[in-house]
Motif scaffolding. Sequence first.
Motif, mmCIF file in Angstrom:
data_model
loop_
_atom_site.group_PDB
_atom_site.id
_atom_site.type_symbol
_atom_site.label_atom_id
_atom_site.label_comp_id
_atom_site.label_asym_id
_atom_site.label_seq_id
_atom_site.Cartn_x
_atom_site.Cartn_y
_atom_site.Cartn_z
ATOM 1 N N ILE A 1 31.285 -29.705 27.960
ATOM 2 C CA ILE A 1 30.996 -30.755 26.972
ATOM 3 C C ILE A 1 30.573 -32.041 27.693
ATOM 4 C CG2 ILE A 1 32.506 -29.724 25.206
ATOM 5 C CD1 ILE A 1 34.247 -32.200 25.461
ATOM 6 N N ALA B 1 34.682 -31.127 31.276
ATOM 7 C CA ALA B 1 34.278 -32.293 30.487
ATOM 8 C C ALA B 1 34.363 -33.524 31.382
ATOM 9 C CB ALA B 1 35.232 -32.469 29.306
ATOM 10 N N PRO C 1 36.638 -36.436 26.400
ATOM 11 C CA PRO C 1 37.679 -36.416 25.360
ATOM 12 C C PRO C 1 38.687 -37.535 25.666
ATOM 13 C CG PRO C 1 37.389 -34.237 26.376
ATOM 14 C CD PRO C 1 36.675 -35.238 27.243
ATOM 15 N N PRO D 1 39.097 -30.200 25.555
ATOM 16 C CA PRO D 1 38.040 -30.199 24.528
ATOM 17 C C PRO D 1 38.457 -29.320 23.336
ATOM 18 C CG PRO D 1 37.161 -29.525 26.683
ATOM 19 C CD PRO D 1 38.650 -29.609 26.829
ATOM 20 N N GLU E 1 34.208 -29.123 19.358
ATOM 21 C CA GLU E 1 33.406 -29.914 20.307
ATOM 22 C C GLU E 1 32.632 -28.983 21.244
ATOM 23 O OE1 GLU E 1 36.558 -33.676 20.273
ATOM 24 O OE2 GLU E 1 36.623 -32.237 21.923
#
Length: 198
Positions: A84, A44, A88, A94, A98
């Motif tokens: 993702i 992420a 976050p 995550p 999500e």
Amino acid sequence: MSALGELYSEIESCELCEGLARTRNKVVPGEGADTAKIVFIGEAPGFHENQQGRPFVGQAGQFLDQLLSSIGLKRDDVYICNVIKCRPPENRDPLPAEIANCQRWLDRQLELISPQMIVTLGRFSLAKFFPGEIISKIHGKERNRDGVVYFPMYHPAAALHQQSLRQTIEGDMLKIPSILAQVNAVEEESNPQQLSMF
Ligand code: URA
């Protein structure tokens, strides 16, 4: 606009994760060659990625750049994205919801790019493709599935927290050219017109 560019516009306006859409600065869809043979998938966006809208631009990204250069590649030669696409808050892990919401974007990216090889970076990326597998057991070992070679690696950030993993990650990266060369040799045999390694 390219198909990937159109997809980026959709990703950038995504509000499926209400919390992330509210706290993000920039969405980080991914970047690189839309015909890349290798796609690297991280976890992420972090702080810097959220500022710039680009994947792997912080310290872990600098190490990823070094790893790519160790096999003669630049960022533009490959494609880099994350499981993702929004940061976050406080860099927490995550959430399953999500990851599930973002799955559609990763799926479409992979469909459009259609890489020969997918390198998973870290456990969240690994879990997307091989749920239940343990990274310490399967890193650095390629697997073929549906005509794609999957190659699990530790996340580059792991080397920043745990110096002993640095060499492991560097060693795994060095295996990539010969794996890809093998894939290409098989493809060239079935389609002699096709040439080139990367
Ligand atoms: N870590 C990730 O997993 N992705 C990024 O883009 C940056 C850091």
